[in-house]
Design a protein around this motif. Sequence first.
Motif, mmCIF file in Angstrom:
data_model
loop_
_atom_site.group_PDB
_atom_site.id
_atom_site.type_symbol
_atom_site.label_atom_id
_atom_site.label_comp_id
_atom_site.label_asym_id
_atom_site.label_seq_id
_atom_site.Cartn_x
_atom_site.Cartn_y
_atom_site.Cartn_z
ATOM 1 N N ALA A 52 7.761 -9.676 -1.096
ATOM 2 C CA ALA A 52 6.678 -9.805 -0.119
ATOM 3 C C ALA A 52 7.062 -10.747 1.011
ATOM 4 N N ASP A 94 -5.205 -9.943 0.560
ATOM 5 C CA ASP A 94 -5.939 -10.092 1.818
ATOM 6 C C ASP A 94 -6.205 -8.759 2.523
ATOM 7 N N GLY A 95 -5.820 -7.655 1.873
ATOM 8 C CA GLY A 95 -6.050 -6.344 2.454
ATOM 9 C C GLY A 95 -4.955 -5.854 3.382
ATOM 10 N N VAL A 96 -3.930 -6.671 3.612
ATOM 11 C CA VAL A 96 -2.815 -6.309 4.481
ATOM 12 C C VAL A 96 -1.610 -5.962 3.601
ATOM 13 N N LEU A 97 -0.982 -4.820 3.867
ATOM 14 C CA LEU A 97 0.222 -4.449 3.121
ATOM 15 C C LEU A 97 1.347 -5.402 3.518
ATOM 16 N N ASP A 98 1.860 -6.151 2.532
ATOM 17 C CA ASP A 98 2.831 -7.198 2.823
ATOM 18 C C ASP A 98 4.063 -7.168 1.927
ATOM 19 N N ASP A 140 -1.010 -10.522 -1.950
ATOM 20 C CA ASP A 140 -1.839 -11.722 -1.828
ATOM 21 C C ASP A 140 -3.330 -11.405 -1.727
ATOM 22 N N PRO A 185 6.216 -2.037 4.049
ATOM 23 C CA PRO A 185 5.307 -2.555 3.014
ATOM 24 C C PRO A 185 4.344 -1.469 2.526
ATOM 25 N N ASP A 234 -0.072 -4.864 -1.429
ATOM 26 C CA ASP A 234 -0.743 -6.083 -0.978
ATOM 27 C C ASP A 234 -0.721 -7.067 -2.143
ATOM 28 N N GLY A 274 -2.814 -6.860 -8.483
ATOM 29 C CA GLY A 274 -1.981 -7.719 -7.657
ATOM 30 C C GLY A 274 -1.479 -8.965 -8.358
#
Length: 168
Positions: A50, A29-33, A27, A22, A25, A69
């Motif tokens: 994702a 939320d700060g997390v690479l997804d 969504d 990933p 991000d 995003g």
Amino acid sequence: MGTVEYCLGDGFGAAAMSTGEPTLDVDGDGVLDAIGLDFDGDGRLDDALADLDGDGFADHAVLDLDDDGHGEARFTDDGSGTWAVSVDRGAQLRWFGLDGAESVGGPLVDFDGDGQVDDRLLDGDHNGLADRALAAEDAYVDADGDGRWDVKLSDADGDGAADAGAKL
């Protein structure tokens, strides 16, 4: 988050499993997804697959992702491995029960009336109307797209293949 596994077809009937790290991000939320890809052939890696439920498999597709995003269109996997449910519709499908009553929901619903929301609706032609319903050992098919179920397939021995079919 680890890698994201996904399967894509080549447009000619073949498909291949792939894995990617990933880098996006989607969504917020700060997390690479998500991993960036070019689905629409515009030469830009502005489309993404994702894994928003964190199971390691892509479950959302986003087209033309911008820097904030947001995407032009979002789809979720309906459980069959296809991007059949538009998130823009709230991941809801129109569907008709066996009694002909129209409902909106899914992709998981109580199709067979057993009180369990464990039956899956599929929209193979992406028109927002369910054309397949998987309920326990039975599958229902709307072959002509008119909203009425035309065929019932049954898997009595539980091997994943239909053993019987009946015209409705």
